[in-house]
Write a protein that holds these residues in place. Structure first.
Motif, PDB file in Angstrom:
ATOM      1  N   ARG A 245     -22.227 -24.100  44.277  1.00 17.00           N
ATOM      2  CA  ARG A 245     -22.904 -23.968  45.939  1.00 17.00           C
ATOM      3  C   ARG A 245     -21.863 -24.282  46.856  1.00 17.00           C
ATOM      4  NH1 ARG A 245     -26.726 -27.656  49.167  1.00 17.00           N
ATOM      5  NH2 ARG A 245     -26.866 -26.450  51.148  1.00 17.00           N
ATOM      6  N   GLU A 246     -21.224 -22.998  47.581  1.00 16.60           N
ATOM      7  CA  GLU A 246     -20.409 -23.467  48.471  1.00 16.60           C
ATOM      8  C   GLU A 246     -20.724 -23.918  49.847  1.00 16.60           C
ATOM      9  OE1 GLU A 246     -16.906 -22.788  47.672  1.00 16.60           O
ATOM     10  OE2 GLU A 246     -16.923 -22.063  45.849  1.00 16.60           O
ATOM     11  N   LEU A 247     -20.044 -24.553  50.298  1.00 17.12           N
ATOM     12  CA  LEU A 247     -20.185 -25.167  51.709  1.00 17.12           C
ATOM     13  C   LEU A 247     -18.911 -24.963  52.400  1.00 17.12           C
ATOM     14  CD1 LEU A 247     -22.115 -28.342  50.891  1.00 17.12           C
ATOM     15  CD2 LEU A 247     -23.199 -26.150  51.390  1.00 17.12           C
ATOM     16  N   GLN A 248     -19.006 -24.401  53.676  1.00 20.56           N
ATOM     17  CA  GLN A 248     -17.979 -24.234  54.261  1.00 20.56           C
ATOM     18  C   GLN A 248     -18.144 -24.409  55.679  1.00 20.56           C
ATOM     19  OE1 GLN A 248     -14.108 -22.679  55.014  1.00 20.56           O
ATOM     20  NE2 GLN A 248     -15.150 -22.560  53.084  1.00 20.56           N
ATOM     21  N   ALA A 249     -17.366 -25.068  56.330  1.00 22.78           N
ATOM     22  CA  ALA A 249     -17.412 -25.575  57.887  1.00 22.78           C
ATOM     23  C   ALA A 249     -17.096 -24.093  58.840  1.00 22.78           C
ATOM     24  CB  ALA A 249     -16.086 -26.397  58.323  1.00 22.78           C
ATOM     25  N   ASP A 250     -17.948 -23.533  59.393  1.00 23.86           N
ATOM     26  CA  ASP A 250     -18.304 -22.473  60.225  1.00 23.86           C
ATOM     27  C   ASP A 250     -17.173 -22.362  61.276  1.00 23.86           C
ATOM     28  OD1 ASP A 250     -18.609 -20.249  61.664  1.00 23.86           O
ATOM     29  OD2 ASP A 250     -20.944 -20.519  61.425  1.00 23.86           O
ATOM     30  N   PRO A 251     -16.013 -21.520  61.366  1.00 19.73           N
ATOM     31  CA  PRO A 251     -15.233 -21.627  62.461  1.00 19.73           C
ATOM     32  C   PRO A 251     -15.810 -21.389  63.721  1.00 19.73           C
ATOM     33  CG  PRO A 251     -14.321 -20.578  60.626  1.00 19.73           C
ATOM     34  CD  PRO A 251     -15.656 -20.513  60.277  1.00 19.73           C
ATOM     35  N   GLN A 252     -17.008 -20.528  63.783  1.00 22.60           N
ATOM     36  CA  GLN A 252     -17.511 -19.989  65.095  1.00 22.60           C
ATOM     37  C   GLN A 252     -18.389 -21.320  65.597  1.00 22.60           C
ATOM     38  OE1 GLN A 252     -17.230 -16.701  66.785  1.00 22.60           O
ATOM     39  NE2 GLN A 252     -18.026 -18.193  68.300  1.00 22.60           N
ATOM     40  N   GLN A 253     -19.171 -22.114  64.819  1.00 23.90           N
ATOM     41  CA  GLN A 253     -19.762 -23.320  65.235  1.00 23.90           C
ATOM     42  C   GLN A 253     -18.657 -24.327  65.930  1.00 23.90           C
ATOM     43  OE1 GLN A 253     -21.812 -25.005  61.841  1.00 23.90           O
ATOM     44  NE2 GLN A 253     -23.622 -23.793  62.399  1.00 23.90           N
ATOM     45  N   LEU A 254     -17.415 -24.425  65.171  1.00 21.97           N
ATOM     46  CA  LEU A 254     -16.427 -25.378  65.487  1.00 21.97           C
ATOM     47  C   LEU A 254     -15.838 -24.986  66.956  1.00 21.97           C
ATOM     48  CD1 LEU A 254     -15.538 -28.209  64.207  1.00 21.97           C
ATOM     49  CD2 LEU A 254     -16.513 -26.273  62.763  1.00 21.97           C
ATOM     50  N   ALA A 255     -15.443 -23.584  67.177  1.00 17.08           N
ATOM     51  CA  ALA A 255     -15.204 -23.058  68.355  1.00 17.08           C
ATOM     52  C   ALA A 255     -16.004 -23.364  69.495  1.00 17.08           C
ATOM     53  CB  ALA A 255     -14.840 -21.648  68.101  1.00 17.08           C
ATOM     54  N   GLU A 256     -17.497 -23.243  69.202  1.00 15.29           N
ATOM     55  CA  GLU A 256     -18.435 -23.406  70.339  1.00 15.29           C
ATOM     56  C   GLU A 256     -18.500 -24.959  70.469  1.00 15.29           C
ATOM     57  OE1 GLU A 256     -21.997 -21.896  68.649  1.00 15.29           O
ATOM     58  OE2 GLU A 256     -21.619 -19.884  69.020  1.00 15.29           O
ATOM     59  N   LEU A 257     -18.112 -25.800  69.605  1.00  9.69           N
ATOM     60  CA  LEU A 257     -18.095 -27.345  70.008  1.00  9.69           C
ATOM     61  C   LEU A 257     -17.147 -27.566  70.967  1.00  9.69           C
ATOM     62  CD1 LEU A 257     -18.825 -30.349  69.357  1.00  9.69           C
ATOM     63  CD2 LEU A 257     -17.456 -30.197  67.435  1.00  9.69           C
ATOM     64  N   LEU A 258     -15.780 -27.029  70.553  1.00 16.23           N
ATOM     65  CA  LEU A 258     -14.848 -27.294  71.406  1.00 16.23           C
ATOM     66  C   LEU A 258     -14.953 -26.867  72.822  1.00 16.23           C
ATOM     67  CD1 LEU A 258     -11.346 -26.500  69.502  1.00 16.23           C
ATOM     68  CD2 LEU A 258     -12.322 -28.834  70.092  1.00 16.23           C
ATOM     69  N   ALA A 259     -15.649 -25.563  72.821  1.00 22.46           N
ATOM     70  CA  ALA A 259     -15.787 -25.066  74.195  1.00 22.46           C
ATOM     71  C   ALA A 259     -16.786 -26.047  74.928  1.00 22.46           C
ATOM     72  CB  ALA A 259     -16.497 -23.725  73.947  1.00 22.46           C
ATOM     73  N   ASN A 260     -17.889 -26.594  74.154  1.00 23.87           N
ATOM     74  CA  ASN A 260     -18.624 -27.597  75.016  1.00 23.87           C
ATOM     75  C   ASN A 260     -17.973 -29.027  75.261  1.00 23.87           C
ATOM     76  OD1 ASN A 260     -20.913 -26.030  74.728  1.00 23.87           O
ATOM     77  ND2 ASN A 260     -21.641 -26.810  72.704  1.00 23.87           N
ATOM     78  N   LEU A 261     -17.011 -29.326  74.552  1.00 22.91           N
ATOM     79  CA  LEU A 261     -16.373 -30.656  74.813  1.00 22.91           C
ATOM     80  C   LEU A 261     -15.230 -30.225  76.179  1.00 22.91           C
ATOM     81  CD1 LEU A 261     -15.504 -31.881  71.089  1.00 22.91           C
ATOM     82  CD2 LEU A 261     -17.177 -32.750  72.971  1.00 22.91           C
ATOM     83  N   ARG A 262     -14.903 -29.218  76.069  1.00 23.73           N
ATOM     84  CA  ARG A 262     -13.876 -29.006  77.063  1.00 23.73           C
ATOM     85  C   ARG A 262     -15.033 -28.875  78.687  1.00 23.73           C
ATOM     86  NH1 ARG A 262     -11.478 -24.850  73.462  1.00 23.73           N
ATOM     87  NH2 ARG A 262      -9.138 -25.899  72.981  1.00 23.73           N
ATOM     88  N   ARG A 263     -15.993 -28.434  78.471  1.00 26.26           N
ATOM     89  CA  ARG A 263     -16.915 -28.342  79.723  1.00 26.26           C
ATOM     90  C   ARG A 263     -17.369 -29.584  79.883  1.00 26.26           C
ATOM     91  NH1 ARG A 263     -18.798 -23.504  77.175  1.00 26.26           N
ATOM     92  NH2 ARG A 263     -20.289 -24.732  76.232  1.00 26.26           N
TER      93      ARG A 263
END
Length: 393
Positions: A245-263
């Motif tokens: 069962r593959e589990l992958q960190a989703d790049p789009q989710q991480l991109a959204e987290l970074l955007a939230n942290l920048r704001r």
């Protein structure tokens, strides 16, 4: 008020507003973990390609595991010196270790620091990565206090920390023993619950900010794992059978987290550290192009299209992902072609031939990593329109 005073007040107001704007726009610092236990020639290219986007390298320098004991990593000191970025040596103390032999562990760490300095490796800091159980934080606090006193005064001490510690009454005092902490927000729950949850990560960051006035960073995932019969498989395959069962960190989710942290950045959050620097051939780490796009805040996209190589009547077909994000293999690819006396598809696709085209149909689902290619098939045709291909998702 005289006009000269009005002008002076106006200039002061502009300066104050400019200072606030500059502070608000200060970039979030981004760093990298180097976590390979064996250094390879591929590190040279990966380090060179990552230099523009990541300010600091946090390098696995030693580890202690139950049964295996203490061991140092033979890092490439010449490569690190040539890279020139600030370095933080990371010592991994497995959370499953029995009660730490404080005196022995401290001696091993101090010997490591001396060894790096004798080798000419310039360290900016030391990070202790210990998944300490909350019930044992009092002893860990004492260990860090004594280690801090024994370390050179110019060496910054930081620790990897867990969200589970947030409910401990010892946390505030523990954080006073170090210069900074690195809050790990990935792989902190049972693997069955997933690798990373962006909403929980942001909530933990806010709570951590309130727990101490010391600076902290977030450790973020840029990798995946597989679960096999309850065990975790990373880059090295497990020698056991069973479905994965593959589990992958989703790049789009991480991109959204970074955007939230920048704001809306917590006051004491100074940056993020990505786990980990990817090397060519890594099976489950993000490609460096994906990591860089997320770090820069660039749009993420997969761009999978046919790549055709011709030698006389022989045409060899491949699929190439020219985007910065992994993407699913196309369901069908159509290539306008006539007068083909032979053709075939390779593993994963079926070929159907018509009078005016070749049609490749996907047999099994799969993904193509950013910047990678995979063979599709071949054909011997008198006429093939390379610009007329059509790709269906």
């Amino acid at each position: 008020m005289p006009s000269s005073h009005l002008r002076a007040a106006f200039v002061l107001l502009l300066l104050l507003l400019s200072g606030c704007e500059q502070e608000a726009q200060a970039p979030l610092d981004q760093q990298l973990y180097i976590w390979q236990r064996q250094w390879r020639p591929a590190h040279a290219e990966a380090l060179a390609d990552s230099r523009a986007d990541f300010s600091t390298l946090r390098v696995l320098a030693a580890q202690a595991h139950p049964g295996a004991g203490w061991s140092r990593i033979q890092v490439d000191r010449e490569l690190l010196a040539a890279d020139g970025r600030p370095l933080v040596a990371v010592v991994r103390l497995d959370g499953q270790l029995p009660d730490l032999d404080l005196q022995r562990t401290r001696a091993d760490i101090l010997a490591l620091v001396d060894h790096w300095r004798v080798q000419g490796i310039v360290m900016q800091g030391l990070e202790i990565d210990h998944d300490c159980a909350s019930a044992r934080l009092l002893g860990y606090r004492d260990f860090l206090r004594d280690l801090r006193r024994a370390l050179p005064a110019d060496l910054r001490l930081s620790i990897t920390a867990l969200p589970a510690w947030l409910d401990s009454p010892v946390l505030a005092d523990l954080l006073r023993q170090v210069d900074a902490s690195v809050l790990q927000v990935h792989a902190v729950s049972a693997p069955e619950n997933g690798l990373f949850d962006p909403a929980r990560a942001q909530a933990w960051a806010k709570r951590w900010n309130d727990a101490s006035d010391r600076p902290f960073l977030l450790a973020l995932p840029a990798y995946g794992i597989a679960l096999v019969n309850g065990r975790v498989e990373s880059e090295s395959p497990l020698a056991i059978a069973g479905p994965r069962r593959e589990l992958q960190a989703d790049p789009q989710q991480l991109a959204e987290l970074l955007a939230n942290l920048r704001r809306d950045r917590p006051e004491h959050l100074t940056g993020v550290i990505w786990f980990r620097l990817p090397l060519p051939g890594d099976r489950r780490a993000w490609r460096l192009s994906t990591l860089q796009a997320v770090a820069r805040g660039e749009p993420l996209h997969a761009d999978i299209r046919p790549d055709i190589q011709q030698s006389g009547p022989l045409h060899e077909f491949a699929l190439a992902n020219l985007g910065n994000l992994d993407g699913p293999l196309p369901e069908r690819i159509e290539l306008p072609a006539r007068s083909c006396d032979a053709a075939d598809a390779l593993a994963g696709y079926r070929l159907e031939r018509a009078a005016d085209r070749l049609v490749f149909t996907r047999l099994n689902e799969g993904r193509l990593a950013a910047g990678q290619q995979r063979a599709l098939g071949w054909a011997r045709c008198e006429h093939l329109d390379q610009g007329g291909s059509r790709v269906y998702p």
